[in-house]
Write a protein that holds these residues in place. Structure first.
Motif, PDB file in Angstrom:
ATOM      1  N   SER A 273       0.882  -1.287  -0.004  1.00 10.96           N
ATOM      2  CA  SER A 273       0.182   0.090   0.010  1.00 10.96           C
ATOM      3  C   SER A 273       0.783   1.321  -0.027  1.00 10.96           C
ATOM      4  O   SER A 273       0.611   2.207  -0.742  1.00 10.96           O
ATOM      5  N   ARG A 277       0.958   4.176  -2.938  1.00  9.36           N
ATOM      6  CA  ARG A 277       0.702   5.507  -2.499  1.00  9.36           C
ATOM      7  C   ARG A 277       1.649   6.412  -3.111  1.00  9.36           C
ATOM      8  O   ARG A 277       1.398   7.497  -3.670  1.00  9.36           O
ATOM      9  N   ASP A 329      -5.465   2.470   0.071  1.00  2.00           N
ATOM     10  CA  ASP A 329      -5.643   1.641   1.414  1.00  2.00           C
ATOM     11  C   ASP A 329      -5.697   0.131   1.083  1.00  2.00           C
ATOM     12  O   ASP A 329      -5.331  -0.730   2.053  1.00  2.00           O
TER      13      ASP A 329
END
Length: 395
Positions: A273, A277, A329
């Motif tokens: 994750s 990101r 997420d």
């Protein structure tokens, strides 16, 4: 760049900068307030408070930059339309690319800025942030000794210490950790001490036990130990060099982590994750800039239509960014979410970039505009308000 292009770029850059400062300050204030209880409880100095605020700035700016750009570009284009500048430019035969160039240049610069901050500055700032928080949390042990009562470090995490002996040794350490849903951890030790190794603050405990209770099966396991160490920043079992969260690690480390890394072994989805990101967030300033130009980069004679276009731009950008937060997420657990994290902004760049390159702009459908006008007139009649245009005799 031509003089008119420099004029537009300067106005957009100035308004974007001040919007970024204002939005960062607002969000930063809320983030500091979420952590201020630890600093005030432990009596930390003003320098610790300022250091805490400074370490949060990169994380906040990565999120705020696209919205600051949207405000800057949208406000300037709306102002130029209201002042008839766009009308004059189109009447003079100016190409839409004259307006597109400043928007595109500012969007690309801010995208590169976000890319650099999220991959280089933010991990370093996060390491400093957890160092400040760990120092504050370690001071809570002194507060617990003085008060003789349980002290809350954060929700679900409590500490009590019976006595502080000469030399900094602690006696009668009790820790209760119920932060993880469905699991309760209780640490008890006869003796212990708080020590610092570099930027890592560790709680060393001796002659104690760890009790773990599974809420689902209601089973309790008890493990006795002669020595045990806890990282005060993360409160995870610490190795010699401590355990660092993925958002503290450099990008090069995340791309090729060692096989024995704590998160690789126990929570690899967090690593994935974080990578997603860092390599998807930087696309959003470019997305927001192109969307703003596509809807607001052309003159509109109807002021009400311009307002509705602004609302439409706001809805589209918020929807895309919300989708990005959700898929980012979930990227570590769902392959489809990982793909969507990149596909959604790239698809938006391709679609709105093609529209911008071909000189096409979008607006709300006429039926929507007519429906909105009807609803506004109906609301005005219900509230007993008079339409200013009608009262002045204008159509």
């Amino acid at each position: 760049m031509k003089q008119i292009e420099r004029y537009i770029f300067r106005r957009m850059a100035t308004l974007t900068f001040w919007s970024l400062i204002a939005a960062t300050t607002l969000v930063l204030t809320t983030q500091v307030l979420l952590r201020i209880d630890i600093l005030t409880t432990t009596g930390q100095a003003l320098s610790a408070f300022l250091k805490l605020a400074g370490t949060l700035v990169p994380s906040v700016m990565v999120i705020v930059v696209p919205f600051a750009l949207l405000i800057g570009v949208g406000q300037v284009l709306s102002g130029m339309n209201a002042d008839s500048e766009l009308v004059v430019m189109e009447a003079a035969g100016t190409s839409p690319r004259t307006v597109l160039k400043p928007v595109l240049l500012l969007s690309v610069l801010l995208s590169l800025f976000v890319l650099l901050v999220s991959n280089f500055v933010e991990p370093w700032a996060n390491r400093k942030l957890y160092s400040v928080m760990a120092s504050a949390q370690s001071d809570l042990f002194s507060v617990a000794v003085r008060s003789g009562t349980f002290q809350r470090i954060e929700d679900g995490l409590y500490v009590q210490i019976n006595e502080k002996k000469p030399g900094g040794e602690l006696a009668g350490i009790f820790l209760s950790d119920t932060r993880t849903e469905g699991r309760e951890l209780v640490y008890f030790a006869q003796r212990g001490s708080v020590q610092k190794i570099g930027d890592i603050t560790l709680l060393y405990m001796t002659d104690g036990e760890v009790q773990q209770r599974d809420a689902g099966s209601d089973q309790i396991s008890i493990v006795s130990f002669s020595s045990y160490a806890l990282d005060m920043a993360a409160f995870l079992p610490a190795s010699g060099g401590g355990v660092r969260r993925p958002n503290e690690q450099p990008t090069s480390y995340l791309l090729d982590p060692p096989a024995d890394d704590y998160f690789v072994v126990n929570a690899n989805h967090i690593m994935k994750s974080e990578i997603v990101r860092r390599f998807s967030t930087w696309l959003y300033p470019l997305v927001f800039g192109l969307i703003a130009f596509t809807f607001l980069g052309k003159a509109h004679s109807n002021r009400q239509e311009q307002v509705q276009n602004v609302l439409l731009v706001t809805g589209i950008t918020l929807g895309l960014r919300g989708l990005g937060f959700y898929t980012g997420d979930s990227a570590g657990r769902l392959p489809a979410a990982e793909i969507t994290s990149y596909a959604a902004p790239l698809a938006a760049i391709a679609i709105f970039g093609l529209l911008a390159a071909t000189g096409r702009t979008l607006t709300i459908p006429k039926r929507w505009a007519q429906l909105n006008a009807f609803l506004l007139d109906w609301i005005q009649r219900r509230l007993g308000l008079q339409n200013p245009s009608a009262s002045e005799g204008r159509p």
